[in-house]
Design an enzyme around this catalytic site. Structure first.
Site, PDB file in Angstrom:
ATOM      1  N   ASP A 268       0.859  -1.178   0.000  1.00 50.22           N
ATOM      2  CA  ASP A 268       0.000   0.000   0.000  1.00 50.22           C
ATOM      3  C   ASP A 268       0.903   1.238   0.000  1.00 50.22           C
ATOM      4  O   ASP A 268       2.128   1.143   0.070  1.00 50.22           O
ATOM      5  CB  ASP A 268      -0.945  -0.004   1.204  1.00 50.22           C
ATOM      6  N   GLU A 461     -10.777   6.103   4.684  1.00 53.50           N
ATOM      7  CA  GLU A 461      -9.824   5.414   5.550  1.00 53.50           C
ATOM      8  C   GLU A 461     -10.021   5.807   7.013  1.00 53.50           C
ATOM      9  O   GLU A 461     -11.140   5.905   7.497  1.00 53.50           O
ATOM     10  CB  GLU A 461      -8.397   5.646   5.048  1.00 53.50           C
TER      11      GLU A 461
END
Length: 570
Positions: A268, A461
């Site tokens: 990521d 997120e």
């Protein structure tokens, strides 16, 4: 592979930000990949400008000694969501409510076309997390709490993005991307257990036995591999205290060996940096040894290249590990025809935000809405001769209706051009909009009906982690003010997850619709409110009564929801 130097191999393993990708950098470091972080996206770029920019970067990659083409990537979470004038589809939670895998396949195909319209060949999509706790800030990126439903949608979304694997395709686990102008390489994310962290904390710790991880969170990845997914992105989260970016047992032992995944594993965004904050050298060694093939090092890429080169030269990381990583990356590039056709075609630009795609998104909105309450029944509303009050923060705010991952990472407010209700009713019907109407306006207005549209403001997120899950103000106040004074009151809730609905509030509401995060085509909401199409959506998640019940999922022993998984009135 035999012709490549160590620096050329590590260049293929490195993904940098476009802002750092000068001709000299591309040439000197043999960079093979570039992501486009959302908050640095040129919001006013036309499709032609996108293509010209990406083709220029490709020229620099092809001018290196071996001429290995660069792979340009972007997040495409609900459509090509960073491109100006693109079609924004409902977020995955809404698609889960449709229970329509073929619709999801068509959305995948449309997303691929719009990405190709701007020259993008690789998308960080789909998110195949199984969200087990709606307090998690990424829950709207998950199709469902049910792994079977997530598997179903994963299968068809990947087929839409990459194309259908031919019946005689060679070996299980080998990536497949249809060559030509219409498909993109996909990325299943985030491996594994990101939807099961304790308390729904983003990037947190999934505390569970192997049996639960394998039964709930792993099945969508098995499906993705069988469908030929090109890449798998690792999760920031941990499993029982061990960072997924450093978990060799699960990345190499399970994903690559047991499940026979032959595509590449990507970190990521700066994920390798977060393995051990104070020791970058250890983080690189742990991440690459775990099985990461491509590393997102968007800004500090020189440090990554320097560190990995040293570790290989000193025998800390064997060359066999580097060769495995590079072979996987090149396998995807060859499979998708990138060597034969490295440049983007400007003629594809007409696909961006096409009317066909907007009609598809409107269909998805219609199928995603879930009717939770309809006393009377109040819905459908009349189109003729009524006087309708439209109220609420989300009624005339396209940014709020799209949610996070829209033009910016966290999403944004604005672009108040939503006129779906006014364009649906007959001219004889009066429609008045007020974001937060006063009691006096409501009482003097003599309205026959009211539509209140409220919900969550955009987030993404960890910024979306939420321990109380109440409807944000002024939404609660607007519901009470309007529904106490208008005899026929519809509430449309725009949110990425179920929110608390106290009994006293629910009793005021005559009809309640869960609209999730519908995207740009809000006309699909009006289609159902006024009866042009029927309600067919069903809850992809359990709608809890109180947050102290969480996590609560279908099949649990103490299952006492407000609305159960699969609920939906017609």
């Amino acid at each position: 592979m035999e012709r490549m130097s160590l620096s050329e191999k590590i260049g293929q393993m490195t993904q940098i930000d476009r802002s750092r990708a000068t001709t000299d950098v591309m040439s000197n470091y043999c960079i093979g990949n570039q992501p486009k972080p959302g908050d640095r996206t040129p919001h006013n770029f036309s499709s032609r400008k996108w293509i010209m920019t990406i083709n220029k970067l490709q020229e620099a990659a092809l001018a290196t000694r071996l001429g290995i083409p660069m792979l340009y990537a972007i997040d495409a979470v609900h459509g090509h969501n960073y491109a100006y004038r693109s079609t924004i589809f409902p977020h995955n939670v809404g698609l889960g409510a449709t229970r329509d895998p073929q619709l999801v396949k068509r959305i995948g195909a449309a997303t691929a076309l719009e990405a190709r319209a701007t020259g993008v060949r690789y998308v960080f999509s789909p998110t195949i997390a199984v969200c087990r706790d709606p307090r998690w800030g990424r829950c709207y990126e998950s199709y469902s709490e049910d792994p079977a439903l997530v598997k179903l949608m994963t299968e068809t979304m990947i087929a839409g993005l990459e194309g259908d694997i031919p019946p005689n395709y060679s070996i299980k686990g080998v990536p497949f991307v249809e060559t030509g102008q219409t498909k993109v390489a996909a990325c299943a994310k985030h491996f594994v257990g990101d939807g099961g962290t304790s308390g729904g904390v983003d990037r947190g710790n999934a505390e569970m036995p192997w049996k639960e991880l394998a039964a709930v969170h792993l099945p969508p990845y098995s499906t993705a591999i069988l469908k030929g997914v090109a890449s798998v992105m690792l999760s920031y989260s941990s499993w029982n205290g061990q960072k997924m970016h450093a978990n060799r047992r699960l990345v190499t032992g399970l994903l690559k060996t047991r499940l026979k995944f032959r595509g590449f594993v990507i970190s990521d965004f700066e994920g390798i940096d977060k393995i051990k904050d104070a020791n970058y050298s250890y983080s690189v060694e742990a991440g690459i040894s775990a099985g990461i093939d491509m590393v997102m090092a968007p800004y500090k890429f020189r440090r990554f290249i320097r560190t990995l080169t040293y570790q290989v030269e000193k025998g800390i990381i064997p060359m066999t590990r580097i060769d495995d990583a590079v072979a996987r990356i090149l396998r995807v590039k060859f499979t998708m025809g990138l060597f034969e056709n490295p440049y983007a075609d400007v003629e594809m630009g007409r696909q961006l935000g096409s009317q066909e795609h907007r009609e598809l998104a409107r269909e998805a909105v219609r199928k995603s809405l879930v009717l939770l309450k309809n006393d009377g029944p109040l819905l459908p509303l009349p189109k003729y001769g009524a006087k309708i009050l439209v109220a609420g923060t989300h009624a005339n705010n396209l940014g709020y209706q799209c949610g996070g991952w829209t033009m910016q990472w966290q999403g944004q407010s604005g672009n108040n051009i939503t006129q779906a209700i006014a364009s649906t009713v007959d001219p004889s019907t009066e429609v008045l909009y007020s974001v937060d109407p006063s009691a006096e306006l409501i009482e003097l207005g003599n309205f026959s009906h009211a539509i209140v549209v409220v919900g969550e403001v955009p987030y993404a997120e960890f910024d979306g982690d939420n321990g109380n899950l109440t409807i944000p103000e002024p939404g609660l106040t607007t519901i009470s003010n309007v529904c106490d004074r208008v005899i026929s009151c519809v509430v449309v809730l725009v949110s990425g997850r179920p929110l608390v609905l106290e009994p006293h509030l629910l009793s005021k509401i005559h009809s309640l619709v869960a609209a999730w995060l519908p995207g740009t085509e809000g006309q699909g909401v009006a289609d159902l409110l006024f009866g042009d199409w029927p309600f067919t959506g069903r809850l992809p998640r359990t709608w809890f009564k109180r947050v102290d019940q969480l996590p609560m999922n279908v099949g649990d022993r103490n299952y006492l929801p407000l609305f159960p998984f699969g609920f939906g009135l017609t």
